[in-house]
Design a protein around this motif. Structure first.
Motif, PDB file in Angstrom:
ATOM      1  N   THR A  32     140.898 114.174 -48.176  1.00  0.00           N
ATOM      2  CA  THR A  32     141.521 113.243 -48.661  1.00  0.00           C
ATOM      3  C   THR A  32     140.821 111.869 -48.721  1.00  0.00           C
ATOM      4  O   THR A  32     140.016 111.569 -47.922  1.00  0.00           O
ATOM      5  N   PHE A  33     141.788 110.570 -49.120  1.00  0.00           N
ATOM      6  CA  PHE A  33     141.113 109.183 -49.040  1.00  0.00           C
ATOM      7  C   PHE A  33     140.978 108.993 -47.581  1.00  0.00           C
ATOM      8  O   PHE A  33     140.414 108.163 -47.061  1.00  0.00           O
ATOM      9  N   GLN A  34     142.321 109.610 -47.096  1.00  0.00           N
ATOM     10  CA  GLN A  34     142.473 109.222 -45.545  1.00  0.00           C
ATOM     11  C   GLN A  34     141.326 109.649 -44.539  1.00  0.00           C
ATOM     12  O   GLN A  34     140.742 108.814 -43.790  1.00  0.00           O
ATOM     13  N   ASP A  73     137.349 112.383 -59.785  1.00  0.00           N
ATOM     14  CA  ASP A  73     136.492 113.467 -60.515  1.00  0.00           C
ATOM     15  C   ASP A  73     135.029 113.618 -60.265  1.00  0.00           C
ATOM     16  O   ASP A  73     134.272 113.264 -61.323  1.00  0.00           O
ATOM     17  N   LEU A  74     134.619 113.718 -59.107  1.00  0.00           N
ATOM     18  CA  LEU A  74     133.430 113.827 -58.375  1.00  0.00           C
ATOM     19  C   LEU A  74     132.837 114.924 -58.691  1.00  0.00           C
ATOM     20  O   LEU A  74     133.251 116.127 -58.625  1.00  0.00           O
ATOM     21  N   ASP A  75     131.370 114.904 -59.415  1.00  0.00           N
ATOM     22  CA  ASP A  75     130.740 116.017 -59.516  1.00  0.00           C
ATOM     23  C   ASP A  75     129.380 116.009 -58.509  1.00  0.00           C
ATOM     24  O   ASP A  75     129.375 114.677 -57.586  1.00  0.00           O
ATOM     25  N   ALA A 101     142.855 101.377 -58.510  1.00  0.00           N
ATOM     26  CA  ALA A 101     143.313 101.531 -57.225  1.00  0.00           C
ATOM     27  C   ALA A 101     144.549 101.955 -56.828  1.00  0.00           C
ATOM     28  O   ALA A 101     144.785 102.591 -55.633  1.00  0.00           O
ATOM     29  N   ASP A 102     145.597 102.122 -57.504  1.00  0.00           N
ATOM     30  CA  ASP A 102     146.885 102.563 -57.317  1.00  0.00           C
ATOM     31  C   ASP A 102     146.828 104.196 -57.056  1.00  0.00           C
ATOM     32  O   ASP A 102     147.643 104.576 -56.367  1.00  0.00           O
ATOM     33  N   LYS A 103     145.686 104.826 -57.495  1.00  0.00           N
ATOM     34  CA  LYS A 103     145.802 106.162 -57.646  1.00  0.00           C
ATOM     35  C   LYS A 103     145.039 106.718 -56.228  1.00  0.00           C
ATOM     36  O   LYS A 103     144.976 107.668 -55.830  1.00  0.00           O
ATOM     37  N   ALA A 137     145.969 111.559 -51.154  1.00  0.00           N
ATOM     38  CA  ALA A 137     145.241 112.012 -52.422  1.00  0.00           C
ATOM     39  C   ALA A 137     143.846 112.652 -52.294  1.00  0.00           C
ATOM     40  O   ALA A 137     143.119 112.267 -51.507  1.00  0.00           O
ATOM     41  N   ASN A 138     143.526 113.577 -52.968  1.00  0.00           N
ATOM     42  CA  ASN A 138     142.419 114.251 -52.896  1.00  0.00           C
ATOM     43  C   ASN A 138     141.157 113.497 -53.399  1.00  0.00           C
ATOM     44  O   ASN A 138     141.235 113.150 -54.710  1.00  0.00           O
TER      45      ASN A 138
END
Length: 84
Positions: A67-69, A36-38, A22-24, A29-30
């Protein structure tokens, strides 16, 4: 549900589903790179979203999510629309 609670819930199910720390999951962040989504992972992501929140996801909704946002904002906005 407050925005902070929604973000915590999202991070929790993403960490579990995609086996990532979760820290990542930082707001800038993208999303695709970090998780690592496909193309098949996007299907899993839709299933997880729909099982945790009261709305249906349309594939075109992901076009502007980078991004996560962006993802948090999308879930918060979509959830609130369903409550109205």
């Amino acid at each position: 549900m407050q925005n902070e609670e929604i973000i915590e819930k999202i991070n929790s199910f993403l960490a579990e589903e995609f086996e990532i720390d979760a820290d990542k999951m930082l707001p800038d962040a993208n999303l695709k790179e970090t998780l690592d989504l496909d193309s098949l992972d996007y299907i899993d992501l839709v299933v997880v979203i729909e099982s945790n929140f009261p709305f249906k996801v349309k594939p075109e909704d992901f076009i502007n999510i980078v991004t996560f946002q962006d993802f948090y904002d999308y879930v918060m906005t979509s959830s609130k629309k369903e409550l109205v």
